[in-house]
Design a protein around this motif. Structure first.
Motif, short mmCIF file in Angstrom:
data_model
loop_
_atom_site.label_atom_id
_atom_site.label_comp_id
_atom_site.label_asym_id
_atom_site.label_seq_id
_atom_site.Cartn_x
_atom_site.Cartn_y
_atom_site.Cartn_z
N GLY A 1 2.33 1.71 -3.49
CA GLY A 1 1.35 2.17 -4.31
C GLY A 1 1.09 3.83 -4.12
N ARG A 2 1.11 4.21 -2.90
CA ARG A 2 1.01 5.78 -2.86
C ARG A 2 2.34 6.23 -3.16
NH1 ARG A 2 -2.62 7.63 2.05
NH2 ARG A 2 -2.14 9.62 0.86
N ARG B 1 2.38 7.14 -6.87
CA ARG B 1 1.32 8.01 -7.51
C ARG B 1 1.81 9.62 -7.08
NH1 ARG B 1 -2.44 4.09 -5.72
NH2 ARG B 1 -2.79 5.46 -3.66
N CYS B 2 3.02 9.41 -6.51
CA CYS B 2 3.58 10.80 -5.99
C CYS B 2 4.47 11.35 -7.16
CB CYS B 2 4.21 10.86 -4.72
SG CYS B 2 3.14 10.55 -3.15
N GLY C 1 0.74 -1.37 -0.04
CA GLY C 1 -0.10 -0.08 -0.07
C GLY C 1 0.78 1.17 -0.04
N VAL C 2 1.87 1.39 0.79
CA VAL C 2 2.84 2.40 0.75
C VAL C 2 3.51 2.74 -0.64
CG1 VAL C 2 5.18 3.20 1.76
CG2 VAL C 2 3.33 2.14 3.34
#
Length: 200
Positions: free
Chosen positions: A159-160, A163-164, A156-157
């Protein structure tokens, strides 16, 4: 009551305070390689739990009833690696036939489970801590559960992070290491949890 207390301590240490990935830094290869997607992380985590539990169920009696009585304890690492390799091959065959998509997503990291230090580490740790058979099985399960949890959280980390807008110098491996380091630091906050609960 004493048994329940011991099991709770093993659960907390295996999952939080002494997590194999973030505290002992074992199993880093699949942690960094397979954690790009949640599906791959879950698949690898479940496979690791399976191998840890079954590996412990076989290595503990082999050490206790064969290696130790014969005074050949120095052979345990070789013997344990062979046993782990056997279970990894079993999982590989099952996944190839029953879940080909998961097999493809895990790729080479499935075969690398043979040399996964977390799997070998838990079998050796059970012997070093002088756990009985049931405690060893539970410790292996909790260590695998901690492995699975960290894999899913880190997917999850990542994935975020993907997107940054990351500076080019930090994109890819550098930002992955930075994110893993911050996550490891956050788990250090659980240090002293057992002492706080049980006063030991």
């Amino acid at each position: 009551m004493e048994i329940a207390r011991g099991l709770i301590i093993i659960l907390i240490t295996g999952v939080l305070t002494e997590n194999f990935i973030l505290s002992k830094f074992l199993g880093i290869c699949p942690f960094l390689g397979v954690s790009k997607k949640v599906s791959g992380s879950v698949g690898m985590g479940i496979a690791v739990i399976f191998v840890m539990v079954l590996g412990t169920a076989v290595t503990w009696p082999i050490y206790t009833f064969i290696l130790a009585p014969l005074n050949v304890e120095y052979m345990r690492t070789i013997a344990f690696i062979l046993i782990v390799a056997l279970f990894v091959q079993l999982i590989e065959m099952v996944l190839r036939r029953k879940m080909p998509l998961l097999y493809e997503s895990l790729g080479a990291y499935l075969a690398l489970m043979v040399t996964n230090c977390a799997i070998l580490g838990v079998t050796l740790l059970n012997i070093d801590l002088e756990y009985g058979f049931l405690y060893s099985i539970f410790n292996a399960f909790c260590a695998g559960l901690g492995f699975l949890m960290v894999m899913v959280i880190f997917s999850g980390v990542r994935g975020r992070v993907d997107r940054c807008d990351i500076p080019k110098a930090l994109s890819g491996i550098p930002i992955t290491f930075i994110a893993a380091s911050i996550m490891s630091l956050s788990f250090m906050g659980f240090a002293g949890l057992i002492e706080g609960i049980f006063g030991i």
